[in-house]
Each structure stands twice: as structure tokens, then as C-alpha cells.
Design an enzyme around this catalytic site. Structure first.
Site, PDB file in Angstrom:
ATOM      1  N   PRO A 196      36.076 -18.090 -30.318  1.00  0.00           N
ATOM      2  CA  PRO A 196      34.711 -17.323 -30.141  1.00  0.00           C
ATOM      3  C   PRO A 196      33.985 -17.338 -31.568  1.00  0.00           C
ATOM      4  O   PRO A 196      34.675 -17.101 -32.477  1.00  0.00           O
ATOM      5  CB  PRO A 196      35.143 -16.050 -29.914  1.00  0.00           C
ATOM      6  CG  PRO A 196      36.538 -15.907 -30.570  1.00  0.00           C
ATOM      7  CD  PRO A 196      37.089 -17.271 -30.126  1.00  0.00           C
ATOM      8  N   MET A 197      32.611 -17.853 -31.683  1.00  0.00           N
ATOM      9  CA  MET A 197      31.968 -18.095 -32.632  1.00  0.00           C
ATOM     10  C   MET A 197      30.542 -17.420 -32.717  1.00  0.00           C
ATOM     11  O   MET A 197      29.865 -17.750 -31.963  1.00  0.00           O
ATOM     12  CB  MET A 197      31.902 -19.589 -33.330  1.00  0.00           C
ATOM     13  CG  MET A 197      33.347 -20.158 -33.561  1.00  0.00           C
ATOM     14  SD  MET A 197      33.195 -22.171 -33.697  1.00  0.00           S
ATOM     15  CE  MET A 197      32.783 -22.394 -32.085  1.00  0.00           C
ATOM     16  N   VAL A 198      30.425 -16.597 -33.742  1.00  0.00           N
ATOM     17  CA  VAL A 198      29.126 -15.683 -33.558  1.00  0.00           C
ATOM     18  C   VAL A 198      27.925 -16.746 -33.668  1.00  0.00           C
ATOM     19  O   VAL A 198      27.556 -17.470 -34.679  1.00  0.00           O
ATOM     20  CB  VAL A 198      29.064 -14.745 -34.582  1.00  0.00           C
ATOM     21  CG1 VAL A 198      27.803 -14.062 -34.698  1.00  0.00           C
ATOM     22  CG2 VAL A 198      29.971 -13.594 -34.616  1.00  0.00           C
ATOM     23  N   GLN A 234      34.109 -12.530 -25.182  1.00  0.00           N
ATOM     24  CA  GLN A 234      34.804 -11.631 -26.446  1.00  0.00           C
ATOM     25  C   GLN A 234      33.859 -10.576 -26.845  1.00  0.00           C
ATOM     26  O   GLN A 234      32.731 -10.752 -27.001  1.00  0.00           O
ATOM     27  CB  GLN A 234      35.163 -12.598 -27.672  1.00  0.00           C
ATOM     28  CG  GLN A 234      36.091 -11.667 -28.602  1.00  0.00           C
ATOM     29  CD  GLN A 234      36.253 -12.503 -29.895  1.00  0.00           C
ATOM     30  OE1 GLN A 234      35.183 -12.726 -30.738  1.00  0.00           O
ATOM     31  NE2 GLN A 234      37.629 -12.720 -30.125  1.00  0.00           N
ATOM     32  N   CYS A 241      38.129 -10.634 -36.474  1.00  0.00           N
ATOM     33  CA  CYS A 241      37.087 -11.075 -37.571  1.00  0.00           C
ATOM     34  C   CYS A 241      37.167 -10.440 -38.839  1.00  0.00           C
ATOM     35  O   CYS A 241      37.371  -9.253 -39.090  1.00  0.00           O
ATOM     36  CB  CYS A 241      35.863 -10.416 -37.068  1.00  0.00           C
ATOM     37  SG  CYS A 241      34.207 -10.619 -37.934  1.00  0.00           S
ATOM     38  N   HIS A 295      45.758 -15.920 -34.937  1.00  0.00           N
ATOM     39  CA  HIS A 295      45.237 -17.012 -36.084  1.00  0.00           C
ATOM     40  C   HIS A 295      46.284 -16.640 -36.997  1.00  0.00           C
ATOM     41  O   HIS A 295      46.586 -15.802 -37.524  1.00  0.00           O
ATOM     42  CB  HIS A 295      43.791 -16.254 -36.463  1.00  0.00           C
ATOM     43  CG  HIS A 295      43.195 -17.111 -37.145  1.00  0.00           C
ATOM     44  ND1 HIS A 295      41.838 -17.045 -37.267  1.00  0.00           N
ATOM     45  CD2 HIS A 295      43.522 -17.863 -38.522  1.00  0.00           C
ATOM     46  CE1 HIS A 295      41.350 -18.013 -38.278  1.00  0.00           C
ATOM     47  NE2 HIS A 295      42.541 -18.304 -38.984  1.00  0.00           N
ATOM     48  N   ALA A 329      37.960 -23.459 -34.208  1.00  0.00           N
ATOM     49  CA  ALA A 329      36.610 -22.989 -34.597  1.00  0.00           C
ATOM     50  C   ALA A 329      35.714 -24.114 -35.274  1.00  0.00           C
ATOM     51  O   ALA A 329      34.823 -24.720 -35.171  1.00  0.00           O
ATOM     52  CB  ALA A 329      36.755 -21.628 -35.125  1.00  0.00           C
ATOM     53  N   GLU A 330      36.050 -24.197 -36.740  1.00  0.00           N
ATOM     54  CA  GLU A 330      35.233 -24.955 -37.608  1.00  0.00           C
ATOM     55  C   GLU A 330      35.566 -26.417 -37.316  1.00  0.00           C
ATOM     56  O   GLU A 330      34.502 -27.421 -37.185  1.00  0.00           O
ATOM     57  CB  GLU A 330      35.783 -24.814 -39.279  1.00  0.00           C
ATOM     58  CG  GLU A 330      35.001 -23.603 -39.497  1.00  0.00           C
ATOM     59  CD  GLU A 330      35.228 -23.583 -41.399  1.00  0.00           C
ATOM     60  OE1 GLU A 330      36.074 -24.206 -41.635  1.00  0.00           O
ATOM     61  OE2 GLU A 330      34.440 -22.728 -41.811  1.00  0.00           O
TER      62      GLU A 330
END
Length: 660
Positions: A60-62, A122, A151, A218, A277-278
Site C-alpha cells: 500500500p502506497m499513498v 488499507q 506508516c 515490515h 513498495a519502492e
């Protein structure tokens, strides 16, 4: 102590108490059972099986894991995706927020199989009722809802959610248990680790026993972010896997910038899947070498217009040489990935992708080009793409397409000039990069962005940040339309050349009605600026240099806002400037101060309201816990009384029998 001030062990005594409290790690046999749910729904490994046992997951990435990006990620091997993080309170109560974040219209592909499933939605939350109301809106359009406990950003600290709930275990339990009991969709959670392994294990067991049907760990602490990211702890992830996975699946997150780390992460942690993510943002092909066939099967199910647009994007590639190994390719040209992504954006049936998301994706895809020192002007021009808010959606998307087309021509010129290896304008395997290019991925290709404790090339990072800052400054000047000299710098238009009156003494600087100069006979010459409607700024002593800004018509000193302020500031030290008061500009400054104070007061009020609500939530959880404790104690007391009464009656009966 409010929830915005996390309770952390800081003194030796507190540290010693914490060491004692978590000195004995939990075991699978000692895990508390989960509460019973009202709904008959999938749990644990049944949920995992229903999703196809996915191993390759998009995090999940804003503003980054939106529908279009989830589709291109699935095309290249991802088999489970998370939505961006949604704010539960806004999602539940704001009419405009939910449609912008998650399109539930009949024609939308969002959360619809097979295009966007399996899917996890999420939320960030610190109130169980708000989270439940938000989660009910997506029932039937996802496989699970996730509580964000990972986060680490400042916005999460201000909003009291994400990793800043790590000290409030009872609040976490109340939220997860509430949804587990009252929502028909399974509930899962994503968390970060503590510096202490034992505390991490207790924390994970607490989340499991609250009702989470899947955990994603994480392997970094809350403080490991930005330039202090550091390496993820796979041993801690493995310890959580060993503890929790006999009950529910556990996913690993962190430490996989490229496709080469995916399999080692799975092997070393024992996790059931690996989340990126990245790594996925900088190279959406990160999972492709491990799951390419599934990606092709997924692509074949997409709507026909989208498939046709995606196939047209292959014209970006030069396949006249060695061809393209579709099963093992790990690095694709950025222009190819950008064309495919924009093809998806254009052909989504009803969902509109945010301009900010498109721009952020293109920045990351093309980062290697700028890191190599090539075409920095394109970084600046990307900032101007997207148009103004009033522009039609198709027009805004077209500005990004035109930008990619221009970049393609520049990179083709680099190939023609011999700056790039031959036969490299195609997706490459890791083996090809090693054997043909000495392990160096061409700068035209999407590739990992390695970020550890600090940037590997500080000078390069500083240069890129400076370029971004300069580009932003230029955009503010070029796109501004306000010519009011008293407007803030970000709104002020590019200064016009000084008018002829600027060279005259201050006393002669009066408005004129002179005719505008004749048009230039040279058709290629730039158009002259319109004659200024006000006189030029006097910019009197102690600033003898001419000022290009126009003077404010009502200024008592015949100056612009900045120069008038400078003159008034110098009045106390310069006898020549004793009479430089200016009611006009002083009134505007006072008004601006009042506006700033109102904004600060409103900001404080919002912060205090958030803290007050957080305290109320914590107190509500405590009251609920105390009430449950009282009920249990009352039940135990009644049981003891019954046992005592039964024992007394038995004794009376025995005595009666004895007497008889």
C-alpha cells in the site's frame, strides 16, 4: 500523556521494567485465541487459499498504488495488491473523498475480478466505529481490509495512526477485534518491528490474538525512514513467521530493492509472500522474472481496448536483435513502461487517475536518466505537465503523453550518438546485464533505487534536489497570472521591464498616457510587454538600485511592498527616512498577520481536537476493559457463592443422614 506523545522507555528503570516484562518470548502454544466473529467468513489459511496463495505483493502506497499502477504491476507478476492507504474517518463521512479514492461506480474495474482481485483495502484509523463504517463501504469489492500500523511519516504522527499506535496496544486490540466481530470481510494488519526482538514477538502475538487473519511484517523500526532507512531485519521477520505462521500466514516486507532479492527473502524469512513498495515503484517488473507466465495470463483477460493500447506500446522497443526473453526479463526501458502505464490510464472505463499519481510514477521511472546526468531539462518540464485544474481529464493525460514522446526522441538520439550500448532498447534479463553490460543496467531502463543509511552519492542527490527546487521556482513564475505587486512571490507574475519613467527622479515618476511602442518589424521578435498601469517602484534610499516591480498605487512612499517595508525598517537608523510611514502597506501587513494568526489558531484547534478524540478513544477502551473485568469478577463471585451454597447443602444433607 496523550496519544500524540508515545510512551517510550527512556530511563534505566523503565528500560529494566520493559526487559523484565518481555524477557520471556511468547510461543505458538501460548498465543491467546482470537475472539469469535458474528459472520461466517474466511479466516487464516482459508483466506490465503481463496486468494490463490499469492507470493508477490504490491504494498500500500499513498497516491501510488492506485488502480492503473496495480494493473501494470499485475501484468508483470504481482498476484496480490493493496490499495493506497485511505483515511477511515474521511472515507466514512466525506461524500467527495471516497469516490476520489476508490471508484465504486458500476463501470469501474476497481475491486472487480479478474481485473483488480485479489485486493486488500488499507485504512489508517484510531477509532473502531469510524473504521467499521469505512470498511463496510468496500464489502464485496475486496478480499480483506488492512489496518495500517506501519506508516512512520510525520502526517501519521500528527493524525495518531500508523506506526504511532505502536505504544497503544489496547486501542489496536479494540479496533481489530471490533471489525473481526462485526465485519463480513476478513481483517488483517501490517506492522513494523520494535528494536527488541522479544517485544516485537509480543506485539505480533497481540495483533494476531486481536483477530487479524494475516500479518505483514515490515522489518524496519518506526525510526528507519528516509535517509535513515537502513536495512530491513529479515531475522526478526523470520522470528515472527515462526511464531505466527502455524496460525495464520505472515508476509515479509523490506529489503528487496530488486528482483534478485525476492527469492532470498522468501527463503531466509520463511514468509508466505514478499511485499514490495519502492522496488515496485522504480521498476514494476520486479516480480516478472519469478511470475511472468501468470502476468501474461492476467493481461489476456484485460478489456480489449486496453489490450490493444498496451500492444501498441511495444513499438517503443527495438526487437530486431536478440529479441525479448518474456520469462526472465527484469529491466525494461522507461519509455516502454511509461507508454504502457499511460495506455492503462487512458483506457480505464470510468476511473480517473490523479495527476499527482501519474507525475510521481514518471519521476521514478525516469530517475536513472537524470541520475546519469542526461536530459535534466525533462525533469523540469515534467513538473509543468498535467495542466491546470480546470483542464479536461483527457487533456491533462495528453500532456504526459506528449512529454513521454519527447523523451523518447531524446533517448533515440542518445542511441544514435553511441552513448548507450547497442541492442539494449528492449527488456533485459539480469544475466544479459551481467554478460553484455558488465552488470551495469543502461540508464534508459527502470532499475532499483538503492537507499540505505544515507545516499550513496550525496553530491548527486543534492544536485537533483537543487534541480527540483529551481524547477518549482520557475513554474511559480511562469504559471502565475496575478500582477498585483503586493501579491506573495509565489503568485507574482514575471516582472516586466522597467518603464521609461523608472529612470526619472521619484518626483517625476507619475502615471503617463504615452502611446505603446509600435510593433516590431521582425516577426520572430518577442512580443513587447504591455505598458505598466502604474509607475515603477521608486526604491529610494537606502536602496539606490532600480527596482523592476511596479509601485503600489496607494503607497505613501511610491514603492512596492518589499521596498516600502525596507524603507520603514530603516527609519529608526536613518535620519533621511524619518517620515516613511505608510498606512496602506502597514494595514495590509496587519491584515496578513491576523490571517496568519487565524490559520495558526485553526491549526491548533484541529490538533487539540485530534488529541482530545484520541484521549477519548483510549479512555473508552480502558472503560470497556474495566467493565469486562468487573463482569468477570462478578461472575466468579456468583460461581463461588453457588459453590459455597452447594457445599453447605451437601454438609446439611450428610449431617441429616448421619443423625438418621
Amino acid at each position: 500523556m496523550t496519544i500524540s506523545q508515545p510512551v517510550q522507555a527512556s530511563t534505566p528503570t523503565e528500560l529494566a521494567r520493559e526487559d523484565v516484562k518481555y524477557s520471556v518470548p511468547p510461543t505458538t502454544d501460548t498465543l491467546e485465541p482470537q475472539p469469535a466473529a458474528e459472520h461466517d467468513k474466511l479466516a487464516g489459511y482459508d483466506l490465503w487459499d481463496s486468494m490463490g496463495r499469492p507470493k508477490y505483493i504490491v504494498a500500500p502506497m499513498v497516491d501510488q498504488s492506485e488502480l492503473a499502477w496495480r494493473i501494470i504491476s499485475r501484468m508483470y507478476g504481482a498476484n496480490l495488491c493493496y490499495t493506497p492507504m485511505f483515511h477511515a474517518a474521511l472515507f466514512a463521512s466525506q461524500p467527495k473523498y471516497q469516490p476520489e479514492m476508490f471508484d465504486l461506480s458500476p463501470d469501474s474495474l476497481e475491486g472487480v475480478a479478474p481485473y483488480d482481485r485479489p485486493l486488500v483495502v488499507q485504512f489508517c484509523a484510531n477509532d473502531k466505529d469510524q473504521w467499521l463504517a469505512a470498511a463496510k463501504k468496500v464489502e464485496g469489492r475486496c478480499d480483506a481490509v488492512d489496518l495500517n500500523l506501519g506508516c512512520p511519516q510525520g502526517i501519521a504522527k500528527r493524525g495518531h495512526y500508523g506506526a504511532f499506535l505502536m505504544e497503544h496496544w489496547e486501542l489496536i486490540r479494540s479496533m481489530i477485534s471490533h471489525l473481526h466481530q462485526h465485519l463480513s470481510t476478513p481483517v488483517i494488519a501490517k506492522l513494523r518491528v520494535f528494536p527488541s526482538l522479544n517485544k516485537t514477538l509480543h506485539y505480533a502475538s497481540h495483533i494476531y490474538s486481536s483477530g487479524a487473519q494475516l500479518l505483514c511484517v515490515h522489518g524496519r523500526t518506526r525510526e528507519a525512514k528516509g535517509q535513515l532507512t537502513g536495512f530491513a531485519s529479515w531475522p526478526k521477520i523470520k522470528a515472527v513467521v515462526d511464531l505466527i505462521s502455524p496460525k495464520v500466514p505472515v508476509l515479509a516486507n523490506g529489503g528487496c530493492p530488486g528482483s534478485e532479492e525476492i527469492q532470498p527473502c522468501l527463503e531466509e524469512t520463511g514468509a508466505y509472500g514478499v511485499m514490495s513498495a519502492e522496488g515496485n515503484l522504480y521498476n514494476p517488473m520486479i516480480f516478472s522474472p519469478h511470475n511472468a507466465a501468470a502476468g501474461r495470463e492476467y493481461t489476456a483477460q484485460l478489456p480489449a481496448p486496453m489490450r490493444e493500447a498496451l500492444a501498441a506500446a511495444e513499438s517503443e522497443l527495438d526487437l530486431s536483435g536478440a529479441g525479448w526473453d518474456r520469462d526472465a526479463a527484469a529491466y525494461a526501458p522507461a519509455t516502454f513502461m511509461a507508454q504502457q502505464y499511460l495506455a492503462i490510464v487512458r483506457t480505464l472505463p470510468s476511473t480517473q487517475t490523479a495527476t499527482s499519481a501519474i507525475k510521481a510514477h514518471l519521476y521514478k521511472l525516469f530517475r536513472p536518466v537524470w541520475a546519469a546526468g542526461r536530459h535534466p531539462e525533462m525533469r523540469e518540464s515534467l513538473g509543468r505537465c498535467g495542466g491546470r485544474n480546470g483542464a479536461e481529464y483527457a487533456e491533462r493525460v495528453q500532456t504526459f503523453q506528449a512529454w513521454v514522446d519527447q523523451f523518447r526522441e531524446l533517448l533515440h538520439a542518445d542511441f544514435a550518438a553511441g552513448l548507450l550500448p547497442p541492442d539494449s532498447n528492449r527488456p533485459l534479463t539480469h544475466a544479459e546485464v551481467v554478460s553484455l553490460y558488465s552488470g551495469v543496467v543502461p540508464y534508459t531502463h527502470c532499475q532499483p533505487y538503492l537507499r540505505v543509511s544515507k545516499p550513496a552519492e550525496p553530491a548527486e542527490e543534492a544536485k537533483l534536489r537543487a534541480a527540483d527546487g529551481e524547477a518549482k521556482r520557475k513554474r511559480e513564475v511562469e504559471e502565475a497570472t496575478v500582477t498585483d505587486p503586493d501579491a506573495p512571490p509565489a503568485q507574482r507574475a514575471r516582472p516586466t521591464p522597467p518603464s521609461p519613467s523608472a529612470a526619472l527622479p521619484p518626483s517625476a515618476s507619475t502615471p503617463t498616457n504615452a502611446a505603446a511602442p509600435a510593433a516590431s518589424a521582425d516577426p520572430t521578435a518577442p512580443l513587447p510587454s504591455a505598458a505598466p498601469s502604474t509607475v515603477a517602484c521608486a526604491h529610494a534610499a537606502p536602496h539606490p538600485a532600480a527596482c523592476a516591480n511596479a509601485a503600489a498605487a496607494k503607497c505613501a512612499n511610491g514603492a512596492c511592498k518589499a521596498c516600502c517595508a525596507s524603507l520603514r525598517a530603516s527609519a529608526s537608523s536613518d535620519e533621511r527616512n524619518k517620515d516613511v510611514a505608510c498606512e496602506f502597506h502597514e494595514a495590509k501587513e496587519a491584515k496578513a498577520r491576523e490571517a496568519d494568526e487565524r490559520r495558526e489558531a485553526a491549526k491548533r484547534a484541529r490538533r487539540e481536537a485530534g488529541e482530545r478524540k484520541a484521549r477519548e478513544n483510549v479512555e473508552a477502551v480502558r472503560r470497556e476493559r474495566d467493565e469486562r473485568k468487573k463482569v468477570r469478577e462478578e461472575e466468579k463471585r456468583r460461581e463461588r457463592e453457588k459453590e459455597g451454597q452447594g457445599q453447605g447443602q451437601a454438609e446439611v444433607g450428610a449431617q441429616a443422614r448421619t443423625e438418621a
